[in-house]
Design an enzyme around this catalytic site. Structure first.
Site, mmCIF file in Angstrom:
data_model
loop_
_atom_site.group_PDB
_atom_site.id
_atom_site.type_symbol
_atom_site.label_atom_id
_atom_site.label_comp_id
_atom_site.label_asym_id
_atom_site.label_seq_id
_atom_site.Cartn_x
_atom_site.Cartn_y
_atom_site.Cartn_z
ATOM 1 N N HIS A 1 0.830 -1.204 0.000
ATOM 2 C CA HIS A 1 0.000 0.000 0.000
ATOM 3 C C HIS A 1 0.865 1.255 0.000
ATOM 4 O O HIS A 1 0.597 2.221 -0.710
ATOM 5 C CB HIS A 1 -0.899 0.026 1.241
ATOM 6 C CG HIS A 1 -1.982 -0.993 1.254
ATOM 7 N ND1 HIS A 1 -3.006 -1.017 0.333
ATOM 8 C CD2 HIS A 1 -2.214 -2.033 2.110
ATOM 9 C CE1 HIS A 1 -3.831 -2.021 0.616
ATOM 10 N NE2 HIS A 1 -3.368 -2.652 1.678
ATOM 11 N N HIS B 1 -1.832 -1.575 13.511
ATOM 12 C CA HIS B 1 -1.381 -0.430 12.724
ATOM 13 C C HIS B 1 -1.021 0.692 13.693
ATOM 14 O O HIS B 1 -1.545 0.773 14.800
ATOM 15 C CB HIS B 1 -2.448 0.019 11.723
ATOM 16 C CG HIS B 1 -2.429 -0.772 10.458
ATOM 17 N ND1 HIS B 1 -1.691 -0.407 9.352
ATOM 18 C CD2 HIS B 1 -3.023 -1.951 10.139
ATOM 19 C CE1 HIS B 1 -1.845 -1.315 8.401
ATOM 20 N NE2 HIS B 1 -2.648 -2.268 8.847
ATOM 21 N N HIS C 1 -2.778 -8.240 14.654
ATOM 22 C CA HIS C 1 -2.182 -7.413 13.600
ATOM 23 C C HIS C 1 -2.484 -5.961 13.924
ATOM 24 O O HIS C 1 -3.651 -5.569 14.021
ATOM 25 C CB HIS C 1 -2.794 -7.804 12.249
ATOM 26 C CG HIS C 1 -2.403 -6.935 11.098
ATOM 27 N ND1 HIS C 1 -1.436 -7.313 10.179
ATOM 28 C CD2 HIS C 1 -2.864 -5.725 10.676
ATOM 29 C CE1 HIS C 1 -1.321 -6.362 9.256
ATOM 30 N NE2 HIS C 1 -2.179 -5.394 9.531
#
Length: 340
Positions: A19, A198, A196
């Site tokens: 990304h 961010h 997970h």
């Protein structure tokens, strides 16, 4: 691969990091980084388009190189690590999953929105039939209460997932919220639990440690923090922190530092940091991969990208609705000009 590990790390820079560089990975870059990660004893390395198999498109962003070529290249240079792929039902297909397995993928991570696990049974079953280690990946986990998350995780377990992940796609969760969710899954599931993160609120490391302390044993990291938005939990930092805590990862810290500096840093178009836009992603609870889309829309309509992100958060837009970003920007611009 050594079995002397308390936590198994999946390196996601060659997928989530896609990304950040607009899906422009080359075969040479993927080959060099994968080979070095394997030599550093990283157990799992995820390789695919940022939006998973089949993600290369006008809607999600066209890849420079076909993901199947990247997967094949990565698989050809590992001796111990397992190559993982991401698949979002509705984007990736089962034929693509079969191709990935034929090319050397050993793990499939089947990703759905946190309330939509029921779209994944066929994909999980296919992955299991292919002999792949199979992960259920519940994205945007901040958008559902813990009870709902547990319900969806149990579905993925019942479909055959070997591991179920709490995925903080927006980087919006706070440490106590991560602890609550991981604890609930550990109390309910019999399979492995993963996390997970961010880093949009600068909490990726704190949240990851909270997850590990509650019993998560499958953890994602991105070397040099290369991932969507402000990136993920920085792998080389995570390895060093866990080593100081006496938690074994089996990963060679010095080699990870060298990979970060010598192979990954030169790829970055700009340093991975918490900018005002990535901060708003976490604040508003918006999918991290929306960042570049919102910035492009803001430029086109001459409005503040933060306004777009806040509105997307208000509307609870989720992954797969990238086409709405331009529409939202156009509406905001029209409203702004009408007021003027």
């Amino acid at each position: 691969m050594t079995n002397d590990r308390d936590v198994l790390i999946t390196e996601v820079a060659l997928r989530d990091g896609s990304h950040a560089i607009r899906h422009q990975f080359t075969v040479e870059q993927v080959t060099n980084i994968t080979k070095a990660l394997d030599e550093a004893n990283v157990p799992y390395i995820e390789v695919s388009h940022g939006d998973g198999l089949g993600g290369s498109s006008l809607q999600y962003g066209l890849s420079l190189t076909n993901e199947l070529e990247l997967i094949e290249a990565a698989a050809s240079v590992v001796n111990n690590a397992k190559i993982a792929v991401l698949l979002l039902p509705g984007i990736g297909t089962m034929p693509e999953l079969k191709q990935a397995a034929q090319l050397g993928a050993k793990m499939a991570r089947i990703a759905t929105h946190v309330t939509e696990a029921d779209v994944s049974p066929q994909h999980i079953a296919t992955a299991k039939d292919l002999g792949l280690e199979t992960v259920g990946f519940l994205m945007m986990s901040h958008m559902a209460p813990t009870a709902k998350l547990v319900e969806q995780a149990k579905l993925m377990e019942s479909y055959g997932a070997d591991t179920v992940y709490v995925v903080d796609s927006a980087g919006a969760l706070l440490p106590h919220q991560v602890s609550e969710r991981i604890r609930a899954l550990k109390d309910t599931l019999t399979v492995n639990v993963g996390f997970h993160a961010h880093n949009n609120l600068s909490l990726a490391m704190a949240n990851t440690l909270a997850a590990i302390q509650e019993g998560a044993t499958r953890i994602d990291g991105s070397i040099r923090c290369l991932g969507a938005g402000a990136g993920n939990t920085q792998t080389e930092v995570l390895v060093s922190v866990l080593d100081k805590m006496g938690i074994k990862t089996g990963v060679d810290l010095f080699k990870m530092m060298d990979i970060a500096e010598e192979l990954v840093a030169p790829i970055l178009e700009k340093p991975q940091e918490i900018t005002r836009d990535s901060l708003v992603l976490g604040y508003a609870g918006v999918y991290s991969s929306f960042l570049l889309f919102a910035q492009r829309a803001a430029k086109k309509f001459n409005i503040d990208s933060r306004e777009i992100l806040i509105e997307l958060g208000r509307r609870q837009v989720v992954g797969g609705q990238e086409d709405m970003i331009m529409d939202v920007a156009a509406e905001l611009a029209a409203r702004k000009h009408a007021v003027v």
